[in-house]
Design a protein around this motif. Structure first.
Motif, mmCIF file in Angstrom:
data_model
loop_
_atom_site.group_PDB
_atom_site.id
_atom_site.type_symbol
_atom_site.label_atom_id
_atom_site.label_comp_id
_atom_site.label_asym_id
_atom_site.label_seq_id
_atom_site.Cartn_x
_atom_site.Cartn_y
_atom_site.Cartn_z
ATOM 1 N N GLU A 191 1.243 -0.961 0.133
ATOM 2 C CA GLU A 191 0.105 0.219 0.164
ATOM 3 C C GLU A 191 0.822 1.229 0.437
ATOM 4 O OE1 GLU A 191 -3.787 -1.511 2.188
ATOM 5 O OE2 GLU A 191 -2.283 -0.833 3.657
ATOM 6 N N ILE A 192 2.200 0.872 0.291
ATOM 7 C CA ILE A 192 2.909 2.534 0.516
ATOM 8 C C ILE A 192 3.322 2.625 -0.389
ATOM 9 C CG2 ILE A 192 5.180 3.396 2.025
ATOM 10 C CD1 ILE A 192 3.895 1.526 4.354
ATOM 11 N N SER B 268 12.057 2.963 -0.030
ATOM 12 C CA SER B 268 12.247 3.622 -1.422
ATOM 13 C C SER B 268 12.366 3.392 -2.356
ATOM 14 C CB SER B 268 13.586 4.862 -0.984
ATOM 15 O OG SER B 268 12.760 5.625 -2.315
ATOM 16 N N ASN C 56 5.639 5.655 7.149
ATOM 17 C CA ASN C 56 7.052 5.793 8.638
ATOM 18 C C ASN C 56 6.547 5.561 9.701
ATOM 19 O OD1 ASN C 56 8.534 5.905 5.720
ATOM 20 N ND2 ASN C 56 8.699 8.366 5.913
ATOM 21 N N TYR D 245 14.167 3.308 5.807
ATOM 22 C CA TYR D 245 13.057 4.774 4.884
ATOM 23 C C TYR D 245 14.265 4.143 3.494
ATOM 24 C CZ TYR D 245 12.551 7.503 9.244
ATOM 25 O OH TYR D 245 12.239 7.929 9.800
ATOM 26 N N GLY E 28 1.271 3.916 -3.194
ATOM 27 C CA GLY E 28 1.012 4.992 -3.099
ATOM 28 C C GLY E 28 -0.803 5.108 -2.180
ATOM 29 N N LEU F 121 -0.729 4.359 -0.147
ATOM 30 C CA LEU F 121 -0.768 5.228 1.933
ATOM 31 C C LEU F 121 0.483 6.082 2.011
ATOM 32 C CD1 LEU F 121 -0.796 2.684 4.562
ATOM 33 C CD2 LEU F 121 -2.242 4.268 4.085
ATOM 34 N N THR F 122 0.373 7.354 2.266
ATOM 35 C CA THR F 122 1.464 8.657 1.920
ATOM 36 C C THR F 122 2.982 7.897 2.663
ATOM 37 O OG1 THR F 122 1.437 9.440 3.569
ATOM 38 C CG2 THR F 122 -0.194 10.370 1.520
ATOM 39 N N GLY F 123 4.285 8.324 2.002
ATOM 40 C CA GLY F 123 5.322 8.361 2.943
ATOM 41 C C GLY F 123 4.917 7.959 4.386
ATOM 42 N N GLU F 124 5.047 9.124 4.684
ATOM 43 C CA GLU F 124 4.665 10.198 5.407
ATOM 44 C C GLU F 124 3.531 9.101 6.696
ATOM 45 O OE1 GLU F 124 2.781 13.371 8.024
ATOM 46 O OE2 GLU F 124 3.733 13.906 6.579
ATOM 47 N N GLN F 125 3.074 8.538 6.491
ATOM 48 C CA GLN F 125 1.639 7.581 7.015
ATOM 49 C C GLN F 125 2.674 6.686 6.946
ATOM 50 O OE1 GLN F 125 -1.773 8.035 4.000
ATOM 51 N NE2 GLN F 125 -2.924 8.797 5.674
#
Length: 130
Positions: free
Chosen positions: A10-11, A102, A22, A98, A14, A16-20
């Motif tokens: 999901e991350i 990525s 993390n 991270y 996209g 879920l956002t990267g911020e979510q």
């Protein structure tokens, strides 16, 4: 499919956002973080990242290229680097996350758009149907 596997994808895709992502990772305990990094490492291997994608992931992760996970992933053969990253002490887990999330997002995106554009049997490429 485990909750961890679903969340990673999901991350990476996209949903879920990267911020979510993390935030989710940072709230895991050390054992769950370790399990998550092992699962993520398996996905990274399956996505067959290129050397250019490794360089791009280091840049996009915002990490210093001299951090241990970045040096390992850029200097060693992929499977060896991932094995060593998964053996790093707990203090390196967030940096490893991270970098690897990525890298997976980049390499799996390429794979979905090139190798799997006409459909595939990779369950993680069909999250809309989950």
């Amino acid at each position: 499919m485990t909750v961890i596997e679903l969340r990673i994808n999901e991350i990476a895709q996209g949903f879920l956002t990267g911020e979510q992502g993390n935030l989710w990772f940072s709230n895991l305990n050390a054992a769950a973080k370790s399990e998550t990094l092992r699962s993520l490492s398996r996905f990274v291997v399956q996505s067959h990242p290129t050397n250019d994608e490794v360089s791009r992931a280091i840049f996009e992760s915002g990490l210093n290229p001299n951090f241990t996970p970045c040096v390992l992933i850029s200097k060693l053969e992929l499977k060896s680097a991932l094995h060593k990253i998964n053996l790093l002490p707990d203090i390196e887990m967030d940096k490893s996350w991270y970098l690897l999330i990525s890298l997976f997002a980049i390499s799996d995106s390429r794979r979905r758009s090139v190798s799997c554009v006409n459909g595939c049997k990779h369950w993680w490429h069909n999250l809309k149907s989950v």
